[in-house]
Design an enzyme around this catalytic site. Structure first.
Site, PDB file in Angstrom:
ATOM      1  N   TYR A  53       2.797   4.447   8.687  1.00 41.90           N
ATOM      2  CA  TYR A  53       2.471   5.347   7.511  1.00 41.90           C
ATOM      3  C   TYR A  53       1.533   6.564   7.875  1.00 41.90           C
ATOM      4  O   TYR A  53       0.181   6.196   8.071  1.00 41.90           O
ATOM      5  CB  TYR A  53       1.635   4.506   6.738  1.00 41.90           C
ATOM      6  N   HIS A 128       9.207  -4.566  10.372  1.00 35.75           N
ATOM      7  CA  HIS A 128       9.072  -3.800   9.206  1.00 35.75           C
ATOM      8  C   HIS A 128      10.829  -3.717   8.600  1.00 35.75           C
ATOM      9  O   HIS A 128      11.039  -3.496   7.534  1.00 35.75           O
ATOM     10  CB  HIS A 128       8.825  -2.369   9.726  1.00 35.75           C
ATOM     11  N   SER A 208       7.066  -1.255  -3.526  1.00 44.30           N
ATOM     12  CA  SER A 208       7.371  -0.398  -4.677  1.00 44.30           C
ATOM     13  C   SER A 208       7.555  -1.306  -5.916  1.00 44.30           C
ATOM     14  O   SER A 208       8.912  -0.972  -6.408  1.00 44.30           O
ATOM     15  CB  SER A 208       8.641   0.309  -4.078  1.00 44.30           C
ATOM     16  N   PRO A 209       6.814  -2.111  -6.278  1.00 47.18           N
ATOM     17  CA  PRO A 209       6.794  -2.876  -7.521  1.00 47.18           C
ATOM     18  C   PRO A 209       7.071  -2.276  -8.820  1.00 47.18           C
ATOM     19  O   PRO A 209       7.297  -2.991  -9.957  1.00 47.18           O
ATOM     20  CB  PRO A 209       5.785  -3.999  -7.256  1.00 47.18           C
ATOM     21  N   LEU A 210       6.611  -1.046  -8.817  1.00 46.19           N
ATOM     22  CA  LEU A 210       6.628  -0.191 -10.176  1.00 46.19           C
ATOM     23  C   LEU A 210       7.869   0.568 -10.160  1.00 46.19           C
ATOM     24  O   LEU A 210       7.921   1.434 -11.304  1.00 46.19           O
ATOM     25  CB  LEU A 210       5.444   0.759 -10.285  1.00 46.19           C
ATOM     26  N   GLY A 211       8.760   0.357  -9.686  1.00 41.71           N
ATOM     27  CA  GLY A 211      10.278   1.305  -9.507  1.00 41.71           C
ATOM     28  C   GLY A 211      10.703   1.219 -11.066  1.00 41.71           C
ATOM     29  O   GLY A 211      10.852  -0.047 -11.568  1.00 41.71           O
TER      30      GLY A 211
END
Length: 294
Positions: A53, A128, A208-211
């Site tokens: 990151y 990863h 990315s749970p708000l996709g």
């Protein structure tokens, strides 16, 4: 904050994916640290980062160092914070992502991550992504060696299918505690993996749970925008007087008791809104509507 279990560790049911704080488009240091502090103030105790990151052309581990600085400068309690990091990916100068699952690389990467995070054992170390050029069992064997050496306390895997979860369970035993796959209102192709995690008692950490509600940091921005395809989330949000992002996270918590979402944020107010999802109760009819997506 409500709590759930990650292995033998109790963590806040909403975690914090710190990726937006250290890749391209990141905020300045002061706002990044303030965002981590706001998460901690809101009861978040699971912070997720990775050695990859960093911006293109940057230095591996920039995100880990930022998390370490934020924790060191926090005025409150941090002994209950679990820092999760990942190894096995890298960045190219043009903004791309690489994969390296060679055992030697993973051992060196984990040792470097441990040093950046303060020198003790890494709370949760996650492989990863499977490397197609390396047998997955060999990569997992390196993680097992890191566990045996005390470099890593708990292990997780990311971006995997059900067969890879079962293989990891065979190799790592009960020291495998989590699976981190992409899962959101828009991306639901890890349903089988979510169910398997529930059966095995593994934490399932949606990245990315708000996709479908917000764009992912992998899209180059963390900006929020409405998508008419997922109107149910916006309708429920209006009914409760909250953000659709908060509704999405509350919905994810209903999918399984093993789910621990990792929403990203680059502003204190955003991470506070995410943490508040634990207090949002959805009705049975709302859950049916959200399960349908639109």
């Amino acid at each position: 904050m409500r709590y759930r279990m990650l292995g033998d560790v109790r963590v806040g049911a909403i975690g914090f994916g710190t990726m937006p704080l250290s890749i391209e488009g990141r905020p300045d240091e002061a706002r990044a640290v303030a965002t981590v502090h706001a998460a901690l103030d809101a009861g978040v105790t699971l912070l997720d980062t990775a050695d990859s990151y960093h911006p293109p052309g940057g230095v591996p581990g920039e995100g880990e160092l930022l998390v370490a600085r934020a924790l060191a400068s926090y005025g409150g309690r941090t002994d209950d914070v679990l820092v999760a990091t990942k190894g096995g990916r890298g960045r190219t100068d043009d903004g791309g992502w690489t994969v390296d699952g060679r055992p030697g690389h993973l051992r060196r990467a984990a040792e470097d991550s441990a040093r950046r995070l303060g020198g003790g054992a890494i709370g949760l170390y996650q492989l990863h992504k499977p490397d197609p050029a390396v047998p997955y069992a060999e990569s997992l064997g390196a993680v097992r060696e890191l566990l045996d050496a005390g470099t890593v306390r708990l292990a997780g895997i990311s971006n995997v299918d059900a067969s890879q979860i079962l293989l990891a369970r065979e190799i790592l035993g009960d020291r495998l505690v989590s699976v981190q796959n992409r899962y959101s209102p828009a991306v639901r192709d890890s349903e089988a993996e979510l169910r398997l995690c529930a059966e095995l008692g593994l934490a399932f950490l949606p990245w990315s749970p708000l996709g479908g509600i917000s764009r992912s940091s992998l899209d180059g921005t963390s900006a929020q925008e409405e998508d008419a395809e997922f109107g149910a989330f916006h309708r429920v949000a209006r009914a409760h007087g909250v953000s659709p992002q908060r509704v999405a996270l509350a919905w994810l918590l209903t999918r399984s008791e093993t789910v621990l979402p990792l929403p990203g944020a680059s502003r204190p107010e955003t991470v506070r809104d995410s943490a508040a999802a634990v207090s949002l109760t959805l009705t049975a009819s709302e859950r049916v509507s959200l399960d349908g997506g639109g």
